[in-house]
Scaffold this motif. Sequence first.
Motif, PDB file in Angstrom:
ATOM      1  N   ARG A  27       0.855  -1.137   0.089  1.00  0.00           N
ATOM      2  CA  ARG A  27       0.190  -0.038  -0.022  1.00  0.00           C
ATOM      3  C   ARG A  27       0.931   1.179   0.226  1.00  0.00           C
ATOM      4  O   ARG A  27       1.859   1.253   0.783  1.00  0.00           O
ATOM      5  CB  ARG A  27      -0.892   0.025   1.362  1.00  0.00           C
ATOM      6  CG  ARG A  27      -1.879  -1.162   1.547  1.00  0.00           C
ATOM      7  CD  ARG A  27      -2.848  -1.443   0.613  1.00  0.00           C
ATOM      8  NE  ARG A  27      -3.675  -0.464   0.579  1.00  0.00           N
ATOM      9  CZ  ARG A  27      -4.827  -0.375  -0.611  1.00  0.00           C
ATOM     10  NH1 ARG A  27      -4.713  -1.550  -1.458  1.00  0.00           N
ATOM     11  NH2 ARG A  27      -5.448   0.491  -0.773  1.00  0.00           N
ATOM     12  N   ILE A  28       0.798   2.173  -0.898  1.00  0.00           N
ATOM     13  CA  ILE A  28       1.132   3.420  -0.884  1.00  0.00           C
ATOM     14  C   ILE A  28       0.259   4.217  -0.038  1.00  0.00           C
ATOM     15  O   ILE A  28      -0.874   4.611  -0.562  1.00  0.00           O
ATOM     16  CB  ILE A  28       1.708   3.914  -2.110  1.00  0.00           C
ATOM     17  CG1 ILE A  28       2.480   2.916  -2.876  1.00  0.00           C
ATOM     18  CG2 ILE A  28       2.474   5.322  -2.044  1.00  0.00           C
ATOM     19  CD1 ILE A  28       3.662   2.536  -2.518  1.00  0.00           C
ATOM     20  N   TYR A  29       0.884   5.093   0.928  1.00  0.00           N
ATOM     21  CA  TYR A  29      -0.289   5.988   1.867  1.00  0.00           C
ATOM     22  C   TYR A  29       0.119   7.401   1.375  1.00  0.00           C
ATOM     23  O   TYR A  29       1.238   7.870   1.181  1.00  0.00           O
ATOM     24  CB  TYR A  29       0.271   5.783   3.391  1.00  0.00           C
ATOM     25  CG  TYR A  29      -0.373   4.365   3.861  1.00  0.00           C
ATOM     26  CD1 TYR A  29      -1.610   4.370   4.495  1.00  0.00           C
ATOM     27  CD2 TYR A  29       0.541   3.202   3.847  1.00  0.00           C
ATOM     28  CE1 TYR A  29      -1.964   3.064   4.770  1.00  0.00           C
ATOM     29  CE2 TYR A  29      -0.127   2.087   4.145  1.00  0.00           C
ATOM     30  CZ  TYR A  29      -1.250   2.051   4.844  1.00  0.00           C
ATOM     31  OH  TYR A  29      -1.734   0.845   5.077  1.00  0.00           O
ATOM     32  N   TYR A  30      -1.257   8.193   1.409  1.00  0.00           N
ATOM     33  CA  TYR A  30      -1.262   9.361   1.035  1.00  0.00           C
ATOM     34  C   TYR A  30      -1.909  10.357   2.075  1.00  0.00           C
ATOM     35  O   TYR A  30      -2.411   9.527   2.835  1.00  0.00           O
ATOM     36  CB  TYR A  30      -1.683   9.736  -0.339  1.00  0.00           C
ATOM     37  CG  TYR A  30      -1.169   9.021  -1.466  1.00  0.00           C
ATOM     38  CD1 TYR A  30      -0.271   9.426  -2.368  1.00  0.00           C
ATOM     39  CD2 TYR A  30      -1.543   7.665  -1.910  1.00  0.00           C
ATOM     40  CE1 TYR A  30       0.574   8.816  -3.194  1.00  0.00           C
ATOM     41  CE2 TYR A  30      -0.890   6.909  -2.994  1.00  0.00           C
ATOM     42  CZ  TYR A  30       0.533   7.696  -3.618  1.00  0.00           C
ATOM     43  OH  TYR A  30       0.874   6.794  -4.605  1.00  0.00           O
ATOM     44  N   SER A  40      -4.964   5.249   0.920  1.00  0.00           N
ATOM     45  CA  SER A  40      -3.977   4.466   0.341  1.00  0.00           C
ATOM     46  C   SER A  40      -4.239   3.786  -0.984  1.00  0.00           C
ATOM     47  O   SER A  40      -5.499   3.724  -1.283  1.00  0.00           O
ATOM     48  CB  SER A  40      -3.457   3.281   1.233  1.00  0.00           C
ATOM     49  OG  SER A  40      -4.324   2.507   1.343  1.00  0.00           O
ATOM     50  N   GLU A  41      -3.388   3.358  -1.775  1.00  0.00           N
ATOM     51  CA  GLU A  41      -3.655   2.734  -3.023  1.00  0.00           C
ATOM     52  C   GLU A  41      -2.559   1.592  -3.253  1.00  0.00           C
ATOM     53  O   GLU A  41      -1.483   1.705  -2.676  1.00  0.00           O
ATOM     54  CB  GLU A  41      -3.229   3.708  -4.266  1.00  0.00           C
ATOM     55  CG  GLU A  41      -4.141   4.910  -4.427  1.00  0.00           C
ATOM     56  CD  GLU A  41      -3.814   5.893  -5.697  1.00  0.00           C
ATOM     57  OE1 GLU A  41      -2.639   5.464  -6.193  1.00  0.00           O
ATOM     58  OE2 GLU A  41      -4.628   6.739  -5.799  1.00  0.00           O
ATOM     59  N   ARG A  60       7.835   6.404  -5.105  1.00  0.00           N
ATOM     60  CA  ARG A  60       6.343   6.297  -5.123  1.00  0.00           C
ATOM     61  C   ARG A  60       5.859   7.036  -4.080  1.00  0.00           C
ATOM     62  O   ARG A  60       4.894   7.901  -4.625  1.00  0.00           O
ATOM     63  CB  ARG A  60       5.927   4.896  -4.828  1.00  0.00           C
ATOM     64  CG  ARG A  60       6.048   3.838  -5.972  1.00  0.00           C
ATOM     65  CD  ARG A  60       5.329   4.027  -7.285  1.00  0.00           C
ATOM     66  NE  ARG A  60       3.798   4.457  -7.253  1.00  0.00           N
ATOM     67  CZ  ARG A  60       3.247   4.721  -7.813  1.00  0.00           C
ATOM     68  NH1 ARG A  60       3.394   5.086  -9.264  1.00  0.00           N
ATOM     69  NH2 ARG A  60       1.916   4.675  -7.677  1.00  0.00           N
ATOM     70  N   LEU A  61       6.620   7.477  -3.048  1.00  0.00           N
ATOM     71  CA  LEU A  61       6.245   8.631  -2.369  1.00  0.00           C
ATOM     72  C   LEU A  61       6.112  10.080  -2.846  1.00  0.00           C
ATOM     73  O   LEU A  61       5.237  10.812  -2.211  1.00  0.00           O
ATOM     74  CB  LEU A  61       6.820   8.525  -0.731  1.00  0.00           C
ATOM     75  CG  LEU A  61       6.407   7.373  -0.160  1.00  0.00           C
ATOM     76  CD1 LEU A  61       7.292   7.030   1.065  1.00  0.00           C
ATOM     77  CD2 LEU A  61       4.739   7.436   0.266  1.00  0.00           C
ATOM     78  N   ILE A 115       4.500   8.050   5.199  1.00  0.00           N
ATOM     79  CA  ILE A 115       6.023   7.787   5.042  1.00  0.00           C
ATOM     80  C   ILE A 115       6.161   6.347   5.859  1.00  0.00           C
ATOM     81  O   ILE A 115       6.678   5.258   5.246  1.00  0.00           O
ATOM     82  CB  ILE A 115       7.083   8.899   5.422  1.00  0.00           C
ATOM     83  CG1 ILE A 115       6.792   9.825   4.272  1.00  0.00           C
ATOM     84  CG2 ILE A 115       8.444   8.345   5.179  1.00  0.00           C
ATOM     85  CD1 ILE A 115       7.426  11.114   4.758  1.00  0.00           C
ATOM     86  N   VAL A 116       6.064   6.409   7.055  1.00  0.00           N
ATOM     87  CA  VAL A 116       6.377   5.260   7.935  1.00  0.00           C
ATOM     88  C   VAL A 116       5.438   4.041   7.767  1.00  0.00           C
ATOM     89  O   VAL A 116       6.191   3.107   7.496  1.00  0.00           O
ATOM     90  CB  VAL A 116       6.172   5.709   9.438  1.00  0.00           C
ATOM     91  CG1 VAL A 116       6.340   4.337  10.357  1.00  0.00           C
ATOM     92  CG2 VAL A 116       7.183   6.515   9.741  1.00  0.00           C
TER      93      VAL A 116
END
Length: 169
Positions: A27-30, A40-41, A60-61, A115-116
């Motif tokens: 998961r990439i968190y936004y 997230s995506e 990606r971040l 980020i974490v």
Amino acid sequence: MVIFFSFIMLFLTACSEQEVELTASHRIYYVNSNDTKLVSEGYEPKAEATEELLAELLERLKTPAENITYRAPLNEAVQFTEYKLEENDDQLTLYFGEGYSTLTGVSEILTRAAIVKTLCQIPGVEHIAFYVNGQPLMKTAEQPVGWMAATDFLDNTGAETNFTQVTYL
């Protein structure tokens, strides 16, 4: 009959999109556009080795999300200058420039959480420390934030008052 089949097609499309999301390995968190919650995506990384995966997820971040209402945690103002990974200790240290200091309040906490939570999915990364201008990130003038893990951040699904936290024993 046409309405019935349209409804079925809509339902099946929604199910297939959800299924794709659930099979993503990361998961990439936004941060949402209102700076009120994490979103997230799903993401399927190409790299497998720890160092390469770390570099890929850090990139990606910085990349805008598919959903234009999500804010990428790393941007022109908030950039890391370097990182140090201590694989034996499962610890990652991120060094940020002056731009990180512009974040305040909830916006800073959500950015840090995004980020974490994204980077702690990497095997060999359990704890992350932030440094700004060569100094540890501080909670107050006298207390550093210290090492953070993904489980240190509560997930709130929106307007609910019930929070969830996953812990591992």
